[in-house]
Enzyme design. Structure first.
Site, PDB file in Angstrom:
ATOM      1  N   LEU A 282      -4.999   5.122   7.345  1.00 51.95           N
ATOM      2  CA  LEU A 282      -5.248   5.394   5.931  1.00 51.95           C
ATOM      3  C   LEU A 282      -4.704   4.297   5.030  1.00 51.95           C
ATOM      4  O   LEU A 282      -5.121   4.172   3.878  1.00 51.95           O
ATOM      5  CB  LEU A 282      -4.600   6.729   5.534  1.00 51.95           C
ATOM      6  CG  LEU A 282      -5.078   7.970   6.304  1.00 51.95           C
ATOM      7  CD1 LEU A 282      -4.257   9.183   5.880  1.00 51.95           C
ATOM      8  CD2 LEU A 282      -6.552   8.215   6.053  1.00 51.95           C
ATOM      9  N   GLY A 283      -3.772   3.501   5.529  1.00 47.63           N
ATOM     10  CA  GLY A 283      -3.188   2.451   4.712  1.00 47.63           C
ATOM     11  C   GLY A 283      -1.952   1.870   5.372  1.00 47.63           C
ATOM     12  O   GLY A 283      -1.438   2.402   6.351  1.00 47.63           O
ATOM     13  N   GLY A 288       5.682   0.749   6.614  1.00 46.01           N
ATOM     14  CA  GLY A 288       5.011   1.288   7.791  1.00 46.01           C
ATOM     15  C   GLY A 288       3.522   1.463   7.581  1.00 46.01           C
ATOM     16  O   GLY A 288       2.971   1.084   6.548  1.00 46.01           O
ATOM     17  N   VAL A 290       0.196   4.240   7.773  1.00 47.34           N
ATOM     18  CA  VAL A 290      -0.106   5.665   7.626  1.00 47.34           C
ATOM     19  C   VAL A 290      -1.408   5.994   8.339  1.00 47.34           C
ATOM     20  O   VAL A 290      -2.427   5.321   8.137  1.00 47.34           O
ATOM     21  CB  VAL A 290      -0.209   6.064   6.137  1.00 47.34           C
ATOM     22  CG1 VAL A 290      -0.489   7.563   6.011  1.00 47.34           C
ATOM     23  CG2 VAL A 290       1.067   5.709   5.395  1.00 47.34           C
ATOM     24  N   LYS A 304       3.093   8.825   8.650  1.00 48.29           N
ATOM     25  CA  LYS A 304       3.562   7.447   8.460  1.00 48.29           C
ATOM     26  C   LYS A 304       4.422   7.035   9.654  1.00 48.29           C
ATOM     27  O   LYS A 304       5.406   7.698   9.991  1.00 48.29           O
ATOM     28  CB  LYS A 304       4.375   7.311   7.180  1.00 48.29           C
ATOM     29  CG  LYS A 304       4.883   5.880   6.942  1.00 48.29           C
ATOM     30  CD  LYS A 304       5.830   5.801   5.762  1.00 48.29           C
ATOM     31  CE  LYS A 304       5.103   5.938   4.461  1.00 48.29           C
ATOM     32  NZ  LYS A 304       6.017   5.706   3.312  1.00 48.29           N
ATOM     33  N   ASP A 397       9.693   3.716  -7.875  1.00 46.08           N
ATOM     34  CA  ASP A 397       8.510   2.965  -7.439  1.00 46.08           C
ATOM     35  C   ASP A 397       7.227   3.620  -7.972  1.00 46.08           C
ATOM     36  O   ASP A 397       6.290   3.891  -7.226  1.00 46.08           O
ATOM     37  CB  ASP A 397       8.469   2.882  -5.913  1.00 46.08           C
ATOM     38  CG  ASP A 397       7.621   1.703  -5.422  1.00 46.08           C
ATOM     39  OD1 ASP A 397       7.281   0.830  -6.244  1.00 46.08           O
ATOM     40  OD2 ASP A 397       7.296   1.666  -4.219  1.00 46.08           O
TER      41      ASP A 397
END
Length: 556
Positions: A282-283, A288, A290, A304, A397
């Site tokens: 997913l990304g 890390g 995911v 993740k 963040d």
């Protein structure tokens, strides 16, 4: 609920407290027992919350806790946004006024006939801020159970399991109705109720009266025995096994600290990730990668895998800091895994990706009402974090890619690996300022002083991005400064409003509301934290615009 509604209309109103799905679900095989009262399936998690909140609202007007069976039948339609959820599918069909003795209870009977016990449980559940949340929650749920048993005795129903279950739900709704208009209290109350659950892997419940015995007798004895055993073992063990023993000790410590989470085995994680013979990524980020995963229950999750060379200890911080925090606009952390040097975090799955992707899509765009709702809900999530009972939580963040979207375009803040908990008015100095460069508070970057105002700055930046559709990716300092400079010039009427609007909206927005949001966003990105509003002020302004937007939607 509409006054004077037709006889065949459902009398429940889900608008104020809409149903929040626990995540996508494609299986009903996993049975759970919510509030130690209702046996249902894992797909119906949170459905009982929505039904009980709607019943509490109607009880304020109609007095009775439950609806008549005929009225209840009129509410047996799918509950949005999850079409598979309804009263029958979740096993709630018996929660009607004609099904039992307890189901005939009313608010007035709690306030008169049972006023002593009712006042006691209201007092214990009235304030989740006076103690730590866990202590307040234990006291509240203990007295809910006591009230249920008291009713069973008064009504001579001691050996009737069905009555016991319905009495339990009636008590929960009666307590909820007392403060149902207070959204902050309702959020805390329903965040506490899972402590009543039985057989649920995510929660562990200890009776309040037993807690003192454990603290004063059992724990010291256990610690003494454990110390003697471990000490003897350490003396006899060879020196080369010290590292292994220390690792086991730390693991035991973590198990106690992270008791609010489900501990997955590595085999379970790998099985979930490899559900379709190949991994679906997913990304990926600095910490890390995911992956999409499917649990044995059928629930879709995001997993993740923390990079092994990651030195930020992000895994420990996120698990320890996030294991018990729940809010509809925060991505839920379900569990974790630490095995054979691999670390995994298991989250709620948000099927529509992140906000940055949607602001840049060429095949569609976000309408004005969706943008306003996203900004309002993100402000609500930050208000929850900044006023958390145990201390102000600063996310550190806030950026577009950390705002995930559900299939209904509801936003959820994610990635809490940098989050810090401060005292409510505390300023803390860090020698290593961390975050995403374009969203970082200039004051924090310069002197390392972290306060809740740092999150307000990041929120201001994403608000400007949502309004303009500009600088969505690769937001470095120059791009950020250009974005904020343009916003300030437009806000000061040195440039026309059209210079800052996203052209894809084609003017389909309320200009006065646009200017109101732009004004508050410009205040948020002030270079000095002293010039920024608090997140409470920001939310109030965003909520005003959202209410106005809703009214305009109804009127069109």
């Amino acid at each position: 609920m509409a006054i004077g509604a037709p006889d065949d209309a459902c009398l429940l109103n889900y608008t104020k407290y809409p149903y929040e799905p626990p995540g996508e679900c494609i299986s009903r095989k996993v049975v759970v027992r919510e509030w130690d009262s209702i046996t249902t399936n894992s797909c119906c998690r949170n459905a009982l919350n929505a039904f009980s909140q709607a019943l509490a609202l109607q009880a304020l007007q109609n007095d009775y806790i439950f609806l008549h069976e005929k009225q209840w039948l009129h509410c047996q339609f799918p509950v949005p946004p999850q079409d598979s959820i309804d009263i029958n599918a979740c096993g709630f069909h018996h929660l009607n006024r004609d099904s039992s003795v307890c189901s005939s209870l009313s608010l007035s009977s709690f306030r008169t006939t049972y006023v002593g016990e009712y006042s006691s449980v209201l007092e214990k559940c009235s304030n989740f801020d006076s103690l730590t949340f866990n202590d307040s929650c234990l006291s509240c749920t203990y007295h809910i159970e006591e009230m249920r048993e008291y009713l069973m005795g008064q009504l001579h129903l001691k050996d009737n399991a069905t009555e016991r279950d319905i009495c339990g739900v009636a008590v929960v709704i009666a307590v909820s109705a007392n403060k149902i208009e207070n959204e902050t209290w309702v959020d805390n109350y329903y965040r506490c109720l899972p402590a009543l659950d039985k057989g649920d892997p995510f929660y562990f419940k200890i009776k309040y009266s037993t807690l003192k015995i454990i603290i004063w007798i059992i724990i010291p004895t256990f610690v003494l025995i454990l110390t003697l055993v471990v000490g003897k073992h350490v003396v006899k063990e060879h020196m080369k096994k010290k590292k292994k023993k220390n690792a086991k000790f730390l693991e035991g410590k973590r198990s106690r600290t992270w008791s609010g989470l489900y501990r997955f085995s590595k085999a379970e994680i790998e099985s979930a990730i490899n559900f379709n013979t190949r991994k679906v990524c997913l990304g990926s980020g600095s910490a890390g990668r995911v992956f999409k995963g499917i649990l044995p229950s059928g629930q879709i999750v995001a997993i993740k895998h923390i990079f092994k060379d990651n030195t930020s200890d992000r895994f420990t911080r996120e698990v320890e800091g996030w294991s018990r925090i729940r809010h509809p606009n925060l991505v839920c952390l379900f569990g974790c895994c630490e095995e054979d040097g691999d670390q995994y975090l298991v989250y709620e799955y948000c099927s529509y990706g992140n906000l940055a992707q949607h602001l840049q899509r060429s095949d569609s765009f976000l309408s004005w009402d969706i943008r306003v709702k996203i900004m309002r809900d993100c402000a609500l999530a930050l208000r929850f974090l900044h006023s958390y009972p145990d201390g102000c939580i600063v996310h550190r963040d806030i950026k577009l890619t950390n705002i995930l979207l559900t299939e209904d375009m509801d936003p959820k803040l994610s990635d809490f690996g940098l989050a810090k908990m401060l005292g409510m008015d505390e300023t803390r100095v860090f020698t290593d300022a961390k975050g995403s460069i374009g969203y970082m508070d200039p004051e924090y970057m310069t002197n390392g002083k972290l306060t809740s105002a740092s999150d307000v700055y990041g929120f201001g930046i994403i608000t400007l991005q949502i309004l303009s559709g500009k600088q969505v990716f690769e937001l470095d300092r120059d791009a950020r400064d250009n974005l904020t400079r343009t916003a300030k010039e437009v806000q000061m009427q040195k440039r026309p409003l059209s210079d800052f609007e996203d052209p894809r909206m084609e003017g389909n927005y309320n200009a006065a509301d646009f200017e109101s949001i732009l004004y508050i966003a410009v205040l948020c990105v002030a270079n000095s934290s002293k010039g920024r509003p608090t997140i409470n002020v920001v939310f109030e302004e965003m909520d005003k615009v959202w209410r106005n937007t809703e009214a305009n939607m109804v009127g069109t």
